[in-house]
Motif scaffolding. Structure first.
Motif, PDB file in Angstrom:
ATOM      1  N   ILE A 390       8.550   4.178   0.173  1.00 37.77           N
ATOM      2  CA  ILE A 390       7.449   4.250   0.088  1.00 37.77           C
ATOM      3  C   ILE A 390       7.230   4.057   1.138  1.00 37.77           C
ATOM      4  O   ILE A 390       7.027   2.203   1.382  1.00 37.77           O
ATOM      5  CB  ILE A 390       6.509   3.179  -1.739  1.00 37.77           C
ATOM      6  N   ILE A 391       5.492   4.360   1.714  1.00 37.65           N
ATOM      7  CA  ILE A 391       5.199   3.841   3.729  1.00 37.65           C
ATOM      8  C   ILE A 391       3.309   3.800   3.030  1.00 37.65           C
ATOM      9  O   ILE A 391       3.110   4.852   2.614  1.00 37.65           O
ATOM     10  CB  ILE A 391       5.821   4.686   4.245  1.00 37.65           C
ATOM     11  N   GLY A 392       3.074   2.550   3.732  1.00 40.81           N
ATOM     12  CA  GLY A 392       1.713   2.706   3.719  1.00 40.81           C
ATOM     13  C   GLY A 392       1.311   1.643   5.185  1.00 40.81           C
ATOM     14  O   GLY A 392       1.897   0.894   5.825  1.00 40.81           O
ATOM     15  N   HIS A 393      -0.077   2.392   5.429  1.00 36.54           N
ATOM     16  CA  HIS A 393      -0.603   1.630   6.502  1.00 36.54           C
ATOM     17  C   HIS A 393      -1.635   1.185   6.608  1.00 36.54           C
ATOM     18  O   HIS A 393      -2.363   1.593   5.786  1.00 36.54           O
ATOM     19  CB  HIS A 393      -0.353   2.799   8.124  1.00 36.54           C
ATOM     20  N   SER A 394      -1.938  -0.095   6.795  1.00 37.61           N
ATOM     21  CA  SER A 394      -3.343  -0.737   6.604  1.00 37.61           C
ATOM     22  C   SER A 394      -3.848  -1.007   5.386  1.00 37.61           C
ATOM     23  O   SER A 394      -2.928  -1.816   4.480  1.00 37.61           O
ATOM     24  CB  SER A 394      -4.462  -0.247   7.368  1.00 37.61           C
ATOM     25  N   VAL A 395      -4.426  -0.409   4.326  1.00 39.68           N
ATOM     26  CA  VAL A 395      -5.400  -0.322   3.156  1.00 39.68           C
ATOM     27  C   VAL A 395      -3.663   0.331   2.593  1.00 39.68           C
ATOM     28  O   VAL A 395      -3.672  -0.005   1.593  1.00 39.68           O
ATOM     29  CB  VAL A 395      -6.535   0.229   2.974  1.00 39.68           C
ATOM     30  N   GLY A 396      -3.395   1.216   3.565  1.00 34.64           N
ATOM     31  CA  GLY A 396      -2.429   2.218   2.344  1.00 34.64           C
ATOM     32  C   GLY A 396      -1.227   1.251   2.105  1.00 34.64           C
ATOM     33  O   GLY A 396      -0.404   1.625   1.343  1.00 34.64           O
ATOM     34  N   GLY A 397      -0.952   0.244   3.193  1.00 30.37           N
ATOM     35  CA  GLY A 397       0.433  -0.426   3.200  1.00 30.37           C
ATOM     36  C   GLY A 397      -0.046  -1.657   1.604  1.00 30.37           C
ATOM     37  O   GLY A 397       0.838  -2.317   1.366  1.00 30.37           O
ATOM     38  N   GLY A 398      -1.055  -2.253   1.931  1.00 30.06           N
ATOM     39  CA  GLY A 398      -1.380  -3.319   0.778  1.00 30.06           C
ATOM     40  C   GLY A 398      -1.698  -1.917  -0.089  1.00 30.06           C
ATOM     41  O   GLY A 398      -0.831  -2.751  -1.600  1.00 30.06           O
ATOM     42  N   MET A 399      -1.689  -0.975  -0.642  1.00 31.10           N
ATOM     43  CA  MET A 399      -1.837   0.169  -1.507  1.00 31.10           C
ATOM     44  C   MET A 399      -0.177  -0.184  -2.363  1.00 31.10           C
ATOM     45  O   MET A 399       0.127   0.388  -3.439  1.00 31.10           O
ATOM     46  CB  MET A 399      -2.179   1.383  -1.255  1.00 31.10           C
ATOM     47  N   THR A 400       0.811   0.016  -1.580  1.00 32.65           N
ATOM     48  CA  THR A 400       2.065   0.339  -1.854  1.00 32.65           C
ATOM     49  C   THR A 400       2.264  -0.306  -2.963  1.00 32.65           C
ATOM     50  O   THR A 400       3.339  -0.209  -4.038  1.00 32.65           O
ATOM     51  CB  THR A 400       3.015   0.313  -0.692  1.00 32.65           C
TER      52      THR A 400
END
Length: 598
Positions: A390-400
């Protein structure tokens, strides 16, 4: 004797040409910015792409551009010299109207270039932090060329400044007198042109050494191994519509152009590969940043993961919401709670798509037909839901964190679970998506990455996420070696300047930092999972050294061309220094920053 009088409109245009050019560029930009269309991000992206094209042959671009400047300046001087030498001054004076039109066009061009320069300097402050010197160099050269055209096409200015010099050179005794609109020199106009020239040279000067090719250059990409172009599989892509429930779409505005949101699949083309046994295909789930709905922003990353043999899923979520409707229909008390609810929508848009996508791959629905899948994957494969990245960047990072909890609740990731959080936000606090990490299995591996010159999110947000993972939200701690915090540092030693900004994972900014600090690690994560799923123990153990343990494979960033090491990543399993580990907060960050209060 020639008399030339300008109309009022012509006078106004001559005076305001630069302002007109500035407004031509600035007004549409401001309209787009105020309407929330993301024009500033698109501008940053186009600037990055332009800079990348230039930087491939920077010295050549520099010398050609500089040569063009010299040709224009000396060409104009020589042209005026010939006019004077052949006594064509009076003939040229009859063309003053044509020269004025050219000056207006030149002024509009200068104004537009000034707009581009202003916007670039703002975007540079927000995103680039001096990473690119080629863009302001070219814009400044354009301004100087435009100013030269205006100055040397100003017939009266030329007559006063250049002709006395030509007269001395040719030793002429006669002087052709012209009665022009302003018989005296316009010092304000000359001062304005001089300001543009001085401004251009001030901006150009710091760029000269690197653009001439005299600075050390960095290694862009390893020649082989992780992060290189050496890939085992080609990649096919699929796009399908994400069928979202009304309780999500009701609050999203605007939607995409055709009122759809999409799921993207990046799959290895196993059908043309020679495989000795059934290929087990682990899954990568990619959560994009808040402004990264367009899959092209992460296409390079997605293809890299799939080319290692993973099934990669990317799902769009919205960044625009009808907060008025949220306040009316959802039990929220204020704008802060409404914003938290919007995160709930983002998280669930993403998970809805990912859940559907995985079920497509394992045959539980038909978003993609089995014949299409077989055409890409062949017939001798198994989708391995027991190994998940599972990889997330920025808001996607918090979403992980939420996506991981959903993965675990489905019974997936029963063998391996890897998280990679790039410049992450803190996670949403809306009750149904605010997960407790005590559910994480003991074999969970985590990389949390901060960027030194991130002006969008503090690296301390990532450090807080690291602490949550390590302690499993204050339950039983994970093994410290399994949970790493990395800080990618900027290095302005040579050219191009390497600046660790928030947008490092986005495709336009592919440089040494992104390749060695980001792409190489997730490349190794994918290789580890594929090898682990297909009994490749030796490969799996080697791959793990690139994202676990803090050794040279993990933190090394290559060399400058003169042998100087690019600044390595800072690695810590205890970035706050709570357990006597390397305290990154005190090394490079500001302990007094409100985002850095644990």
């Amino acid at each position: 004797m020639i008399e030339y009088k300008r109309s009022k409109i012509l006078k106004i245009l001559l005076v305001s040409a630069e302002l007109l050019g500035l407004l031509i560029g600035l007004v549409p930009f401001l309209i787009g910015f105020l309407s929330g269309t993301g024009v500033e991000f698109n501008k940053a992206r186009s600037s990055l792409e332009f800079a990348r094209v230039i930087q491939v042959n920077t010295p050549l671009v520099f010398w050609l551009t500089f040569l063009l400047l010299l040709i224009v300046i000396f060409g104009l001087i020589f042209y005026q010299y010939r006019i004077f030498k052949k006594d064509l001054l009076e003939k040229q004076a009859k063309k003053l109207y044509t020269w004025d039109i050219l000056r207006i066009l030149g002024g509009v061009g200068i104004g537009y270039l000034i707009y581009e320069l202003i916007i670039y300097l703002i975007i540079n402050q927000l995103y680039f932090h001096g990473a690119f010197v080629s863009i302001p160099f070219i814009l400044s050269i354009g301004i100087i060329i435009g100013t030269s055209l205006i100055s040397f096409s100003d017939f009266h200015t030329v007559q006063i400044i250049l002709y006395p010099l030509f007269k001395r050179i040719l030793k002429k005794t006669e002087t052709l007198k012209l009665t022009i609109y302003k018989p005296t020199l316009n010092y304000i106009k000359m001062a304005k042109n001089l300001v543009w020239v001085i401004l251009g040279f001030i901006i150009i000067f710091p760029s000269l050494i690197p653009l001439m090719g005299l600075s050390p250059t960095s290694e862009l990409q390893p020649s082989s191994g992780y992060g290189s172009q050496d890939r085992p599989f080609e990649v096919d892509t699929f796009q399908v519509e994400n069928d979202l429930p009304e309780n999500i779409t009701a609050f999203v505005t605007p939607r995409n152009e055709n009122n759809s949101w999409y799921i993207y699949y990046y799959l290895p083309r196993l059908s043309v590969a020679t495989l000795s046994s059934t290929q087990n295909i682990p899954i990568a789930l990619y959560c994009h940043g808040n402004s990264g709905q367009d899959v092209v922003e992460y296409d390079y990353s997605l293809r890299a993961l799939a080319s290692r043999g993973m099934a990669v899923i990317f799902v769009q979520y919205s960044r625009s919401f009808n907060y008025t409707k949220i306040l009316e229909k959802v039990e929220v008390e204020n704008d802060t709670e409404a914003y938290s609810f919007s995160s709930y929508i983002k998280y669930n848009m993403t998970w809805t798509g990912m859940f559907s996508a995985v079920n497509t791959l394992i045959g539980n629905n038909s978003l993609i037909s089995s014949s299409e899948l077989n055409e890409t994957l062949g017939t001798d494969y198994t989708i391995d839901t027991s190994r998940i990245l599972i990889i997330g960047h920025s808001v996607g990072g918090g979403m992980t964190l939420f996506i991981g909890s959903q993965v675990i609740s489905e019974g997936w990731a029963s063998q391996q679970l890897i998280f990679d959080l790039e410049a992450p936000t803190t996670s949403a606090t809306w009750p149904s998506v605010n997960v407790n990490l005590s559910i994480l299995p003991n074999y969970t591996m985590v990389n949390v990455i901060g960027y030194e010159d991130d002006t969008v999110l503090s690296p301390c947000d990532g450090m807080a996420q690291h602490e949550r993972f390590f302690t499993r939200d204050n339950s039983i701690e994970l093994n410290p070696d399994q949970v790493a915090f990395l800080l990618i540092r900027s290095d302005r030693y040579g050219f191009p300047r390497l600046v660790a900004t928030h947008y490092l994972p986005n495709d336009p900014l592919i440089d040494t930092l992104s390749v060695f600090g980001y792409h190489r690690r997730i490349d190794a994560m994918a290789s580890f999972l594929v090898a682990d799923a297909n009994s490749g123990t030796v490969v799996a153990n080697d791959a793990k050294t690139y994202f676990q343990g803090g050794g040279e494979n993990m933190i090394g960033m290559g060399l400058w061309s003169d042998g100087t090491p690019v600044l390595p990543l800072l690695y810590s399993t205890d970035p706050w220094g709570l357990r006597d580990g390397p305290n990154i907060l005190n090394q490079l960050l500001d302990p007094d920053d409100e985002d850095c209060q644990l």
